[in-house]
Design a protein around this motif. Sequence first.
Motif, PDB file in Angstrom:
ATOM      1  N   ALA A 137      -0.669 -53.995  50.447  1.00  0.00           N
ATOM      2  CA  ALA A 137      -1.723 -53.677  49.852  1.00  0.00           C
ATOM      3  C   ALA A 137      -1.468 -52.783  48.591  1.00  0.00           C
ATOM      4  CB  ALA A 137      -2.928 -53.061  50.991  1.00  0.00           C
ATOM      5  N   ASP A 138      -0.779 -52.994  48.046  1.00  0.00           N
ATOM      6  CA  ASP A 138      -0.284 -51.965  46.650  1.00  0.00           C
ATOM      7  C   ASP A 138      -0.691 -52.256  45.262  1.00  0.00           C
ATOM      8  OD1 ASP A 138       1.269 -54.388  46.432  1.00  0.00           O
ATOM      9  OD2 ASP A 138       3.154 -53.199  46.463  1.00  0.00           O
ATOM     10  N   GLY A 139      -1.872 -53.376  45.353  1.00  0.00           N
ATOM     11  CA  GLY A 139      -2.436 -53.523  43.952  1.00  0.00           C
ATOM     12  C   GLY A 139      -3.568 -54.312  44.347  1.00  0.00           C
ATOM     13  N   LEU A 140      -4.645 -54.595  43.274  1.00  0.00           N
ATOM     14  CA  LEU A 140      -5.732 -55.704  43.605  1.00  0.00           C
ATOM     15  C   LEU A 140      -5.391 -56.998  43.874  1.00  0.00           C
ATOM     16  CD1 LEU A 140      -8.769 -56.093  43.749  1.00  0.00           C
ATOM     17  CD2 LEU A 140      -8.678 -56.035  41.150  1.00  0.00           C
ATOM     18  N   GLY A 141      -4.300 -57.646  43.093  1.00  0.00           N
ATOM     19  CA  GLY A 141      -3.827 -58.856  43.581  1.00  0.00           C
ATOM     20  C   GLY A 141      -3.557 -58.879  44.667  1.00  0.00           C
ATOM     21  N   PRO A 142      -2.394 -58.069  45.468  1.00  0.00           N
ATOM     22  CA  PRO A 142      -1.769 -58.129  46.739  1.00  0.00           C
ATOM     23  C   PRO A 142      -2.781 -58.030  47.726  1.00  0.00           C
ATOM     24  CG  PRO A 142      -0.404 -57.051  45.206  1.00  0.00           C
ATOM     25  CD  PRO A 142      -1.570 -57.180  44.399  1.00  0.00           C
ATOM     26  N   VAL A 143      -3.900 -57.115  47.555  1.00  0.00           N
ATOM     27  CA  VAL A 143      -4.789 -56.779  48.378  1.00  0.00           C
ATOM     28  C   VAL A 143      -5.812 -58.195  48.720  1.00  0.00           C
ATOM     29  CG1 VAL A 143      -7.023 -55.760  48.891  1.00  0.00           C
ATOM     30  CG2 VAL A 143      -5.084 -54.352  48.329  1.00  0.00           C
ATOM     31  N   THR A 144      -6.016 -58.835  47.432  1.00  0.00           N
ATOM     32  CA  THR A 144      -6.898 -60.109  47.818  1.00  0.00           C
ATOM     33  C   THR A 144      -6.012 -61.201  48.512  1.00  0.00           C
ATOM     34  OG1 THR A 144      -8.010 -59.671  45.693  1.00  0.00           O
ATOM     35  CG2 THR A 144      -7.806 -61.744  46.302  1.00  0.00           C
ATOM     36  N   ASP A 145      -4.624 -61.225  48.117  1.00  0.00           N
ATOM     37  CA  ASP A 145      -3.877 -61.998  48.821  1.00  0.00           C
ATOM     38  C   ASP A 145      -3.670 -61.698  50.355  1.00  0.00           C
ATOM     39  OD1 ASP A 145      -3.422 -63.437  46.529  1.00  0.00           O
ATOM     40  OD2 ASP A 145      -1.482 -62.460  46.439  1.00  0.00           O
ATOM     41  N   LEU A 146      -3.723 -60.431  50.600  1.00  0.00           N
ATOM     42  CA  LEU A 146      -3.439 -60.162  52.159  1.00  0.00           C
ATOM     43  C   LEU A 146      -4.755 -60.596  52.908  1.00  0.00           C
ATOM     44  CD1 LEU A 146      -2.190 -58.484  54.438  1.00  0.00           C
ATOM     45  CD2 LEU A 146      -3.047 -56.429  53.359  1.00  0.00           C
ATOM     46  N   GLY A 168      -2.186 -49.559  38.457  1.00  0.00           N
ATOM     47  CA  GLY A 168      -2.312 -49.948  37.198  1.00  0.00           C
ATOM     48  C   GLY A 168      -3.702 -50.404  37.250  1.00  0.00           C
ATOM     49  N   ALA A 169      -4.452 -50.855  38.350  1.00  0.00           N
ATOM     50  CA  ALA A 169      -5.674 -51.265  38.223  1.00  0.00           C
ATOM     51  C   ALA A 169      -6.825 -50.179  37.863  1.00  0.00           C
ATOM     52  CB  ALA A 169      -6.276 -52.016  39.657  1.00  0.00           C
ATOM     53  N   ASP A 170      -7.932 -50.365  37.229  1.00  0.00           N
ATOM     54  CA  ASP A 170      -9.120 -49.628  36.986  1.00  0.00           C
ATOM     55  C   ASP A 170      -9.598 -49.393  38.372  1.00  0.00           C
ATOM     56  OD1 ASP A 170     -11.269 -48.146  35.429  1.00  0.00           O
ATOM     57  OD2 ASP A 170     -12.284 -49.843  36.170  1.00  0.00           O
ATOM     58  N   PRO A 171      -9.798 -48.011  38.951  1.00  0.00           N
ATOM     59  CA  PRO A 171     -10.576 -48.260  40.198  1.00  0.00           C
ATOM     60  C   PRO A 171     -12.072 -48.827  40.257  1.00  0.00           C
ATOM     61  CG  PRO A 171      -9.300 -46.351  39.698  1.00  0.00           C
ATOM     62  CD  PRO A 171      -9.503 -46.960  38.485  1.00  0.00           C
ATOM     63  N   LEU A 172     -12.482 -48.486  39.098  1.00  0.00           N
ATOM     64  CA  LEU A 172     -14.264 -49.062  39.347  1.00  0.00           C
ATOM     65  C   LEU A 172     -14.161 -50.565  39.276  1.00  0.00           C
ATOM     66  CD1 LEU A 172     -17.067 -48.713  39.334  1.00  0.00           C
ATOM     67  CD2 LEU A 172     -17.073 -48.224  36.832  1.00  0.00           C
ATOM     68  N   ALA A 173     -13.150 -51.021  38.367  1.00  0.00           N
ATOM     69  CA  ALA A 173     -13.035 -52.772  38.530  1.00  0.00           C
ATOM     70  C   ALA A 173     -12.670 -53.353  39.801  1.00  0.00           C
ATOM     71  CB  ALA A 173     -12.275 -53.262  37.224  1.00  0.00           C
ATOM     72  N   ALA A 174     -11.571 -52.428  40.249  1.00  0.00           N
ATOM     73  CA  ALA A 174     -10.950 -52.949  41.736  1.00  0.00           C
ATOM     74  C   ALA A 174     -12.322 -52.915  42.582  1.00  0.00           C
ATOM     75  CB  ALA A 174      -9.944 -52.195  42.004  1.00  0.00           C
ATOM     76  N   LEU A 175     -12.992 -51.743  42.599  1.00  0.00           N
ATOM     77  CA  LEU A 175     -14.159 -51.712  43.752  1.00  0.00           C
ATOM     78  C   LEU A 175     -15.129 -52.603  43.501  1.00  0.00           C
ATOM     79  CD1 LEU A 175     -15.328 -49.391  45.881  1.00  0.00           C
ATOM     80  CD2 LEU A 175     -16.508 -48.684  43.685  1.00  0.00           C
ATOM     81  N   ARG A 176     -15.525 -53.163  42.334  1.00  0.00           N
ATOM     82  CA  ARG A 176     -16.498 -54.224  41.998  1.00  0.00           C
ATOM     83  C   ARG A 176     -15.733 -55.365  42.631  1.00  0.00           C
ATOM     84  NH1 ARG A 176     -18.390 -51.849  36.224  1.00  0.00           N
ATOM     85  NH2 ARG A 176     -20.175 -50.452  37.167  1.00  0.00           N
ATOM     86  N   ALA A 177     -14.521 -55.596  42.358  1.00  0.00           N
ATOM     87  CA  ALA A 177     -13.871 -56.830  42.702  1.00  0.00           C
ATOM     88  C   ALA A 177     -13.782 -57.149  44.253  1.00  0.00           C
ATOM     89  CB  ALA A 177     -12.664 -57.076  42.245  1.00  0.00           C
ATOM     90  N   LEU A 178     -13.453 -56.064  45.090  1.00  0.00           N
ATOM     91  CA  LEU A 178     -13.573 -56.014  46.462  1.00  0.00           C
ATOM     92  C   LEU A 178     -14.818 -56.126  47.059  1.00  0.00           C
ATOM     93  CD1 LEU A 178     -10.489 -53.780  46.822  1.00  0.00           C
ATOM     94  CD2 LEU A 178     -10.456 -56.097  47.197  1.00  0.00           C
ATOM     95  N   GLY A 179     -15.867 -55.623  46.462  1.00  0.00           N
ATOM     96  CA  GLY A 179     -17.112 -55.576  47.081  1.00  0.00           C
ATOM     97  C   GLY A 179     -17.255 -55.222  48.400  1.00  0.00           C
ATOM     98  N   ASP A 180     -18.093 -55.999  49.245  1.00  0.00           N
ATOM     99  CA  ASP A 180     -18.587 -55.367  50.640  1.00  0.00           C
ATOM    100  C   ASP A 180     -17.304 -55.256  51.638  1.00  0.00           C
ATOM    101  OD1 ASP A 180     -20.979 -55.199  49.863  1.00  0.00           O
ATOM    102  OD2 ASP A 180     -21.760 -57.188  50.965  1.00  0.00           O
TER     103      ASP A 180
END
Length: 264
Positions: A137-146, A168-180
């Motif tokens: 879970a070391d980045g937004l893409g890997p988190v989504t894949d996991l 390297g991710a923007d925390p706000l953008a990542a937060l919105r992408a992951l949602g609930d």
Amino acid sequence: MRIHACSVAFRHLDVTASELARYVAREGFDGLEIWAPHARALAQEWAALDRRPRVPMLAGYLPVGDAGFDVLDARALVALTRDWGADRLRLFAGGTDSALVRPDHRARIIRDLRACADIAADHGIDLALETHPQTLADGLGPVTDLLDALDHPAVRINFDVLHVWESGADPLAALRALGDVVAHAHLKNVTSARELTVFRPGNIHDANGDRQGICPLMEGAVDYAALLPHLRGLDASLEWFGPKPAARMAADLRHARQALTVPA
């Protein structure tokens, strides 16, 4: 936003359950995130207290994907989480970078995490996988894949803001992408990206480790003044690893609450 103290901040100090409870109540925290070693050592004393703060999450460790993983240890850790009345158990998704992990090792990590999630779900507890370097879970893409690989209703994310920023991710953008799927947030800061190695486990849990770069929440490289208003509605914990933990977390709590008065 409910802001909690982290008992891990006191990992190198002698602390009692009653002292932790009094501290949380006196400083106005919404509760206490309990570190697994404290949870084991202080369970009986905590249970005997007349008044106990809310415990939203137990910060635990299991060697998922490795030979040392034992489902009985997972059951014991989930039971400990339940005994503390926590809604979620924090775990790490292995100990290898997502880009470096071998396919067979990744499959074992996924298998073990799914077993943990099944056990947690049986007890009405969520598994909160932490965004962290040197894990799956070391980045937004890997988190989504996991999350896609696990495909489990009890699996959520403990959104460590600093480590998301480190990826390297923007925390706000990542937060919105992951949602609930985000169930909890860890809040800490650093003076600059050059100092991020201070948070590596081998250093940060060493009583004689380097503390260069650890700084107050609102004074570091991550812009929490802009981010905190977007975390409303979440549970969050102030994860402090530097000196004078009681005073520092109390000060960061006051400053965080001030930032939350600003509209998102």
